[in-house]
Design a protein around this motif. Structure first.
Motif, PDB file in Angstrom:
ATOM      1  N   GLU A 180      42.460  34.915  39.891  1.00 47.95           N
ATOM      2  CA  GLU A 180      43.036  36.110  40.500  1.00 47.95           C
ATOM      3  C   GLU A 180      42.580  36.010  41.948  1.00 47.95           C
ATOM      4  O   GLU A 180      41.437  36.327  42.288  1.00 47.95           O
ATOM      5  CB  GLU A 180      42.491  37.389  39.842  1.00 47.95           C
ATOM      6  CG  GLU A 180      43.083  37.699  38.487  1.00 47.95           C
ATOM      7  CD  GLU A 180      44.538  38.184  38.541  1.00 47.95           C
ATOM      8  OE1 GLU A 180      44.957  38.721  39.585  1.00 47.95           O
ATOM      9  OE2 GLU A 180      45.250  37.995  37.536  1.00 47.95           O
TER      10      GLU A 180
ATOM     11  N   ASP B 249      55.105  34.197  38.021  1.00 47.98           N
ATOM     12  CA  ASP B 249      53.929  34.856  38.577  1.00 47.98           C
ATOM     13  C   ASP B 249      52.881  33.794  38.946  1.00 47.98           C
ATOM     14  O   ASP B 249      52.891  32.690  38.398  1.00 47.98           O
ATOM     15  CB  ASP B 249      53.385  35.819  37.507  1.00 47.98           C
ATOM     16  CG  ASP B 249      52.082  36.459  37.919  1.00 47.98           C
ATOM     17  OD1 ASP B 249      51.970  36.906  39.066  1.00 47.98           O
ATOM     18  OD2 ASP B 249      51.157  36.503  37.066  1.00 47.98           O
TER      19      ASP B 249
ATOM     20  N   ASP C 265      51.988  37.659  33.359  1.00 50.96           N
ATOM     21  CA  ASP C 265      50.947  38.145  32.452  1.00 50.96           C
ATOM     22  C   ASP C 265      50.592  39.617  32.622  1.00 50.96           C
ATOM     23  O   ASP C 265      49.952  40.201  31.749  1.00 50.96           O
ATOM     24  CB  ASP C 265      49.663  37.324  32.628  1.00 50.96           C
ATOM     25  CG  ASP C 265      48.946  37.672  33.917  1.00 50.96           C
ATOM     26  OD1 ASP C 265      49.573  37.526  34.990  1.00 50.96           O
ATOM     27  OD2 ASP C 265      47.795  38.139  33.861  1.00 50.96           O
TER      28      ASP C 265
ATOM     29  N   ASP D 102      48.946  34.501  39.935  1.00 54.11           N
ATOM     30  CA  ASP D 102      47.570  34.734  39.473  1.00 54.11           C
ATOM     31  C   ASP D 102      47.495  34.904  37.954  1.00 54.11           C
ATOM     32  O   ASP D 102      48.235  35.696  37.375  1.00 54.11           O
ATOM     33  CB  ASP D 102      46.982  35.977  40.153  1.00 54.11           C
ATOM     34  CG  ASP D 102      46.815  35.770  41.650  1.00 54.11           C
ATOM     35  OD1 ASP D 102      46.213  34.769  42.052  1.00 54.11           O
ATOM     36  OD2 ASP D 102      47.311  36.619  42.421  1.00 54.11           O
ATOM     37  N   SER D 103      46.617  34.164  37.325  1.00 54.60           N
ATOM     38  CA  SER D 103      46.415  34.188  35.862  1.00 54.60           C
ATOM     39  C   SER D 103      47.646  33.722  35.084  1.00 54.60           C
ATOM     40  O   SER D 103      47.707  33.882  33.866  1.00 54.60           O
ATOM     41  CB  SER D 103      46.005  35.573  35.342  1.00 54.60           C
ATOM     42  OG  SER D 103      44.817  35.976  35.950  1.00 54.60           O
ATOM     43  N   THR D 104      48.622  33.146  35.785  1.00 48.45           N
ATOM     44  CA  THR D 104      49.788  32.581  35.083  1.00 48.45           C
ATOM     45  C   THR D 104      49.901  31.095  35.422  1.00 48.45           C
ATOM     46  O   THR D 104      49.580  30.251  34.595  1.00 48.45           O
ATOM     47  CB  THR D 104      51.085  33.346  35.448  1.00 48.45           C
ATOM     48  OG1 THR D 104      50.971  34.688  35.009  1.00 48.45           O
ATOM     49  CG2 THR D 104      52.292  32.716  34.772  1.00 48.45           C
TER      50      THR D 104
ATOM     51  N   ASP E 247      54.601  42.413  36.196  1.00 49.89           N
ATOM     52  CA  ASP E 247      55.631  41.449  35.782  1.00 49.89           C
ATOM     53  C   ASP E 247      56.588  42.042  34.751  1.00 49.89           C
ATOM     54  O   ASP E 247      57.622  41.443  34.449  1.00 49.89           O
ATOM     55  CB  ASP E 247      54.976  40.200  35.159  1.00 49.89           C
ATOM     56  CG  ASP E 247      54.052  39.493  36.134  1.00 49.89           C
ATOM     57  OD1 ASP E 247      54.492  39.251  37.269  1.00 49.89           O
ATOM     58  OD2 ASP E 247      52.897  39.200  35.758  1.00 49.89           O
TER      59      ASP E 247
HETATM   60 MG   LIG Z   1      49.324  37.629  37.094  1.00 48.72          MG
END
Ligand SMILES: [Mg+2]
Length: 294
Positions: free
Chosen positions: A93, A84, A242, A86-88, A246
């Motif tokens: 984001e 992933d 996250d 975004d935020s991973t 996912d």
């Molecule tokens: Mg994410």
């Protein structure tokens, strides 16, 4: 019964002998073998592991801020890595970042993104409504978002090392091209699977997008397609993410890992990175620090 690898990683160095004693004395593990992966990561091979001990072990490790992974010795996935964005792999984001540039009304609607990642509302409907907020706005906003991208610690090493270990690496994101293309190329992902913004006259947002995997637009759907195409079974996939979108790919992979994840992922996925950086994925796959590519 085959042996199980238990890998532990922390933000501080382990004292090897103390760690072995601790595991033996607290959980009565029959340790057949162990490998020091780095100062802060050790892998133990446990004989006839009794799964009923897991709940207690998880609790103790979490209290001690230790990330851990249980993996059958002969079931270490080795073919495909789905990651992933975004935020991973990055802190941002990126759609939120874009929408925030559109003003106050947009920020209210933007709240829906958090709810979607928690699995409380349907991601597709919120995605469409948020992308529609961009209609008529200049494409150049993308440059500003790209300038603000911050990579999570270990991201570079993770992808380079997996590439070097013959993994086929995929950045798979509900985010959008060309942002995903920028991130994916910089981190040397071999493949980038992403939604894609549509533009008018190549300079303004149309407010619409082309989804990742057709109608269903889901990562799991893409995974199914890929598995058939490449003739690689799900057990040979590693996936990292996250958010609620996912979950399917994490649950179906040989090794699914949550990274600083939302509750829905914490509740459903055993392996989590909560205290350490992204290189823990490599330790979970039994790769030593001395073999990392930086
Ligand atoms: Mg994410």
């Amino acid at each position: 019964m085959t042996n199980t690898f238990l890998t532990i990683v922390a933000n501080q160095n382990f004292k090897y002998d103390e760690s072995v004693d601790f595991l033996k004395n607290h959980f009565y593990l029959d340790i057949a073998n162990s490998t020091i992966l780095s100062d802060n990561a050790i892998s133990f091979e446990i004989r006839d592991f009794d799964e009923s001990k897991k709940t207690h072990m998880k609790k103790v490790f979490t209290q001690k801020k230790i990330d851990f992974c249980f993996l059958d010795k002969f079931k270490i996935p080795s073919k495909i890595f789905l990651c992933d964005m975004d935020s991973t792999i990055i802190k941002n984001e990126t759609l939120d970042d874009l929408v925030k540039m559109c003003g106050a009304e947009a920020r209210v609607i933007d709240e829906t993104s958090r709810l979607a990642m928690e699995g409380k509302i349907d991601i597709k409907s919120t995605l469409s409504s948020r992308v529609s907020l961009l209609k008529g706005k200049p494409k150049s906003m993308i440059e500003d978002v790209i300038k603000g991208i911050k990579y999570n610690q270990g991201s570079n090493t993770l992808i380079k090392t997996l590439n070097n270990n013959k993994f086929n690496t995929y950045l798979i994101t509900g985010g959008f091209k060309p942002i995903s293309t920028y991130v994916g190329e910089r981190l040397e992902f071999q493949n980038i699977i992403s939604n894609e913004f549509e533009f008018e006259n190549d300079n303004t947002f149309k407010g619409t997008y082309v989804p990742i995997a057709g109608e269903k637009n889901s990562k799991l759907e893409f995974m199914r397609k890929l598995s058939a195409e490449k003739d690689v079974e799900f057990k040979d996939f590693v996936a990292l993410g996250d958010g609620a979108n996912d979950l399917g790919m994490l649950q179906n992979s040989g090794l699914g890992i949550g990274y600083n994840s939302h509750k829905i992922i914490k509740d459903n996925i055993e392996t989590q990175i909560n205290f350490t950086d992204l290189t823990s994925v490599l330790y979970f796959l039994q790769i030593k620090k001395e073999d990392f590519i930086r």
